[in-house]
Scaffold this motif. Structure first.
Motif, PDB file in Angstrom:
ATOM      1  N   MET A   1       0.635  -1.137   0.577  1.00  0.00           N
ATOM      2  CA  MET A   1      -0.031   0.066  -0.006  1.00  0.00           C
ATOM      3  C   MET A   1       0.905   1.622  -0.199  1.00  0.00           C
ATOM      4  SD  MET A   1      -3.094   1.235   3.207  1.00  0.00           S
ATOM      5  CE  MET A   1      -2.267   0.881   4.243  1.00  0.00           C
ATOM      6  N   ILE A   2       0.617   2.011  -0.964  1.00  0.00           N
ATOM      7  CA  ILE A   2       1.250   3.305  -0.945  1.00  0.00           C
ATOM      8  C   ILE A   2       0.424   4.345  -0.115  1.00  0.00           C
ATOM      9  CG2 ILE A   2       1.639   5.099  -2.060  1.00  0.00           C
ATOM     10  CD1 ILE A   2       1.673   3.561  -4.625  1.00  0.00           C
ATOM     11  N   HIS A   3       1.313   5.019   0.954  1.00  0.00           N
ATOM     12  CA  HIS A   3       0.583   5.509   2.604  1.00  0.00           C
ATOM     13  C   HIS A   3       1.080   6.635   2.797  1.00  0.00           C
ATOM     14  CE1 HIS A   3       0.480   1.013   4.198  1.00  0.00           C
ATOM     15  NE2 HIS A   3      -0.710   1.795   4.222  1.00  0.00           N
ATOM     16  N   ALA A 140       0.033  -0.961 -12.785  1.00  0.00           N
ATOM     17  CA  ALA A 140      -0.969  -0.055 -12.810  1.00  0.00           C
ATOM     18  C   ALA A 140      -1.802   0.166 -11.021  1.00  0.00           C
ATOM     19  CB  ALA A 140      -2.612  -1.047 -13.461  1.00  0.00           C
ATOM     20  N   TYR A 141      -1.494  -0.729 -10.288  1.00  0.00           N
ATOM     21  CA  TYR A 141      -1.726  -0.638  -9.020  1.00  0.00           C
ATOM     22  C   TYR A 141      -1.239   0.621  -8.502  1.00  0.00           C
ATOM     23  CZ  TYR A 141      -1.056  -1.729  -3.917  1.00  0.00           C
ATOM     24  OH  TYR A 141      -1.264  -0.905  -2.230  1.00  0.00           O
ATOM     25  N   SER A 142      -0.035   1.138  -8.451  1.00  0.00           N
ATOM     26  CA  SER A 142       0.513   2.637  -7.987  1.00  0.00           C
ATOM     27  C   SER A 142      -0.546   3.389  -8.715  1.00  0.00           C
ATOM     28  CB  SER A 142       2.071   2.338  -8.397  1.00  0.00           C
ATOM     29  OG  SER A 142       3.123   1.695  -7.664  1.00  0.00           O
ATOM     30  N   LEU A 143      -0.947   3.287  -9.922  1.00  0.00           N
ATOM     31  CA  LEU A 143      -1.392   4.429 -10.277  1.00  0.00           C
ATOM     32  C   LEU A 143      -2.694   4.421  -9.702  1.00  0.00           C
ATOM     33  CD1 LEU A 143      -0.412   4.430 -14.133  1.00  0.00           C
ATOM     34  CD2 LEU A 143      -0.036   5.941 -13.467  1.00  0.00           C
ATOM     35  N   ILE A 144      -3.427   3.882  -9.605  1.00  0.00           N
ATOM     36  CA  ILE A 144      -4.371   3.684  -9.393  1.00  0.00           C
ATOM     37  C   ILE A 144      -4.828   3.863  -7.706  1.00  0.00           C
ATOM     38  CG2 ILE A 144      -6.488   1.949  -8.334  1.00  0.00           C
ATOM     39  CD1 ILE A 144      -6.923   1.997 -10.966  1.00  0.00           C
ATOM     40  N   THR A 206      -8.810  -1.744  -5.585  1.00  0.00           N
ATOM     41  CA  THR A 206      -7.496  -1.079  -5.135  1.00  0.00           C
ATOM     42  C   THR A 206      -8.526   0.014  -5.203  1.00  0.00           C
ATOM     43  OG1 THR A 206      -6.425  -2.728  -6.559  1.00  0.00           O
ATOM     44  CG2 THR A 206      -5.165  -0.236  -5.149  1.00  0.00           C
ATOM     45  N   LEU A 207      -9.001   0.764  -5.875  1.00  0.00           N
ATOM     46  CA  LEU A 207      -9.901   1.816  -5.555  1.00  0.00           C
ATOM     47  C   LEU A 207     -10.992   1.462  -4.048  1.00  0.00           C
ATOM     48  CD1 LEU A 207     -10.498   4.135  -7.224  1.00  0.00           C
ATOM     49  CD2 LEU A 207     -12.913   3.587  -7.719  1.00  0.00           C
ATOM     50  N   LEU A 316       4.213   8.756  -5.220  1.00  0.00           N
ATOM     51  CA  LEU A 316       2.624   8.700  -5.357  1.00  0.00           C
ATOM     52  C   LEU A 316       3.239   8.644  -7.806  1.00  0.00           C
ATOM     53  CD1 LEU A 316      -0.803   9.676  -4.174  1.00  0.00           C
ATOM     54  CD2 LEU A 316       0.724   7.790  -4.391  1.00  0.00           C
ATOM     55  N   ILE A 317       4.113   8.913  -7.716  1.00  0.00           N
ATOM     56  CA  ILE A 317       4.065   9.682  -9.587  1.00  0.00           C
ATOM     57  C   ILE A 317       5.436   8.379  -9.016  1.00  0.00           C
ATOM     58  CG2 ILE A 317       5.622  11.095 -11.155  1.00  0.00           C
ATOM     59  CD1 ILE A 317       4.198  12.868  -9.810  1.00  0.00           C
ATOM     60  N   VAL A 318       6.417   8.822  -8.354  1.00  0.00           N
ATOM     61  CA  VAL A 318       7.671   8.136  -8.511  1.00  0.00           C
ATOM     62  C   VAL A 318       7.216   6.478  -8.473  1.00  0.00           C
ATOM     63  CG1 VAL A 318      10.231   7.331  -7.253  1.00  0.00           C
ATOM     64  CG2 VAL A 318       9.205   9.542  -7.824  1.00  0.00           C
ATOM     65  N   THR A 319       6.644   5.928  -7.655  1.00  0.00           N
ATOM     66  CA  THR A 319       6.615   4.135  -7.929  1.00  0.00           C
ATOM     67  C   THR A 319       5.766   3.563  -8.161  1.00  0.00           C
ATOM     68  OG1 THR A 319       5.839   4.574  -5.140  1.00  0.00           O
ATOM     69  CG2 THR A 319       5.728   2.501  -6.318  1.00  0.00           C
ATOM     70  N   PRO A 320       5.291   4.109  -9.604  1.00  0.00           N
ATOM     71  CA  PRO A 320       4.316   3.326 -11.587  1.00  0.00           C
ATOM     72  C   PRO A 320       5.927   3.050 -11.773  1.00  0.00           C
ATOM     73  CG  PRO A 320       3.482   5.605 -10.618  1.00  0.00           C
ATOM     74  CD  PRO A 320       4.113   5.116  -9.065  1.00  0.00           C
ATOM     75  N   LEU A 321       6.362   4.176 -12.361  1.00  0.00           N
ATOM     76  CA  LEU A 321       7.897   4.636 -12.987  1.00  0.00           C
ATOM     77  C   LEU A 321       8.706   3.669 -12.226  1.00  0.00           C
ATOM     78  CD1 LEU A 321       8.429   8.278 -13.047  1.00  0.00           C
ATOM     79  CD2 LEU A 321       6.986   6.697 -14.841  1.00  0.00           C
ATOM     80  N   ALA A 322       8.979   3.550 -11.557  1.00  0.00           N
ATOM     81  CA  ALA A 322      10.040   2.466 -10.866  1.00  0.00           C
ATOM     82  C   ALA A 322       9.751   0.881 -11.119  1.00  0.00           C
ATOM     83  CB  ALA A 322      10.281   2.407  -9.443  1.00  0.00           C
ATOM     84  N   ALA A 323       8.283   0.997 -11.013  1.00  0.00           N
ATOM     85  CA  ALA A 323       7.878  -0.488 -11.410  1.00  0.00           C
ATOM     86  C   ALA A 323       7.907  -1.258 -12.718  1.00  0.00           C
ATOM     87  CB  ALA A 323       6.074  -0.624 -10.832  1.00  0.00           C
ATOM     88  N   LEU A 324       7.749   0.034 -13.680  1.00  0.00           N
ATOM     89  CA  LEU A 324       8.006  -0.367 -15.141  1.00  0.00           C
ATOM     90  C   LEU A 324       9.918  -0.463 -15.250  1.00  0.00           C
ATOM     91  CD1 LEU A 324       5.813   2.995 -16.615  1.00  0.00           C
ATOM     92  CD2 LEU A 324       5.102   0.233 -17.366  1.00  0.00           C
TER      93      LEU A 324
END
Length: 369
Positions: A1-3, A140-144, A206-207, A316-324
């Motif tokens: 979970m992004i907190h 996808a999870y991070s962006l949601i 997730t939503l 919240l921006i860094v995490t999805p980019l790192a996941a990619l």
């Protein structure tokens, strides 16, 4: 979970109120003597270290959670447990805080009910996040999860009487579009194996988790502002410790009630990277979540709750980019569009907090005059 939740529940309106009404108490209870004597260069070092650990810890926690599932892990309750079970780490910064009066405006029984109710909400929330991460790719999870900011704005308005500004509306619009784009995407990298319905369920779970998470944040803030009516860094840490304790107990009960505990030995033996990697993945995930908590509290302490919120939002921006990058997820057109919409959405939210921070600064300067 992004907190972003690891951040203080104190919002801008409450912070301004504390500045105007309890400045003398805050100055004596919320500033460590050691920090007051830090050189400017030392202060900047501590700030940069805290920023680094807050952003990286949250990103690492999500990536390790996805790695756990990718390598053969399947226990949703274990994935839920590791999000809070590392709470004893928080006792270290708590012990470093100076002693201060423990008085509050509510009884011990009321505090117990607050910890229990919020802890149960956190336990449910973490379970939903675990299912969401199981069914979605990490990106996808991070962006949601970015929809947390939308729900946070709504609940802050309804529960905490925070104003809805133009910048808030713009942030909600862009983040809503970003979430819709991801929900409608046919993610070929989704762990659901190409099933569109399972992918949609993952998005919805997730939503829902983001909604509950934002709700419990607002309720936590309401508890400090209207019930406890006293907030120091020690009390913020204690709130995180005891709610995490309750949430961890919920996870342990769920682990045994579901029967998943019987499969843990087999799960460890069949983990693709081996036994040691299995243990290190779970321990690393747990430590990462708590490092994020400690770093957020450190930024509140060194700078302000506003600044800590801004850095938590930036993650919240860094995490999805790192996941990619880490998982080599397919960068679909929908994901590119979602990132493009998410960036201004987060930026508007940060700018709104910046403007609120100026109000607090003016209030502080007027008091100084």
């Amino acid at each position: 979970m992004i907190h972003p939740s690891v951040n203080s529940p104190l919002n801008i309106d409450e912070e301004e109120s504390f500045l105007l009404k309890e400045e003398d108490e805050a100055s004596s209870e919320e500033v460590l003597p050691q920090i007051m004597h830090l050189k400017r260069s030392q202060w900047w070092i501590f700030v940069f270290i805290s920023i680094f650990f807050l952003i990286s810890a949250q990103a690492v926690a999500v990536l390790l959670g996805r790695f756990y599932y990718d390598q053969g892990g399947n226990s949703k309750w274990i994935s839920t447990l590791v999000q809070t079970v590392g709470f004893p780490i928080l006792y270290l910064p708590l012990c470093l805080l100076p002693a201060s009066p423990r008085t509050s405006y509510c009884s011990f029984k009321t505090l117990v009910w607050i910890y229990l109710s919020l802890g149960l909400a956190i336990g449910l929330d973490n379970l939903l996040y675990s299912y969401g991460l199981l069914l979605l790719s990490a990106s996808a999870y991070s962006l949601i999860c970015g929809t947390q900011l939308i729900f946070n704005a709504v609940f802050s308005y309804l529960i905490n009487s925070e104003k809805i500004t133009f910048w808030t509306v713009m942030s909600i619009f862009f983040l809503t579009v970003s979430a819709l784009v991801i929900a409608l995407d046919d993610d070929s990298n989704s762990p659901s194996g190409g099933s569109k319905w399972i992918y949609v369920i993952g998005c919805l779970l997730t939503l829902l988790a983001s909604l509950i998470y934002s709700l419990q944040l607002s309720l936590m803030q309401f508890s400090f502002e209207k019930i406890i009516r006293k907030e120091t860094f020690a009390m913020v840490l204690e709130m995180q410790i005891y709610t995490s304790l309750v949430a961890s107990c919920v996870s342990v009960i769920g682990l045994f009630a579901s029967g998943e505990w019987k499969m843990l030995r087999m799960e460890m033996e069949e983990f693709h990277k081996g036994h040691v990697s299995y243990v290190l993945t779970l321990v690393g995930t747990s430590v990462s979540w708590q490092l994020g908590s400690v770093s957020a509290v450190a930024l509140i302490f060194l700078v302000s709750s506003l600044f800590s919120n801004l850095i938590g939002t930036l993650s919240l921006i860094v995490t999805p980019l790192a996941a990619l990058v880490v998982f080599d997820d397919k960068l679909t057109v929908a994901k590119i569009a979602a990132i493009i919409f998410a960036i201004p959405g987060v930026a508007f939210y940060m700018y709104k907090n910046y403007l609120d921070g100026l109000i607090v600064e003016r209030a502080r300067e007027s008091l100084a005059d």
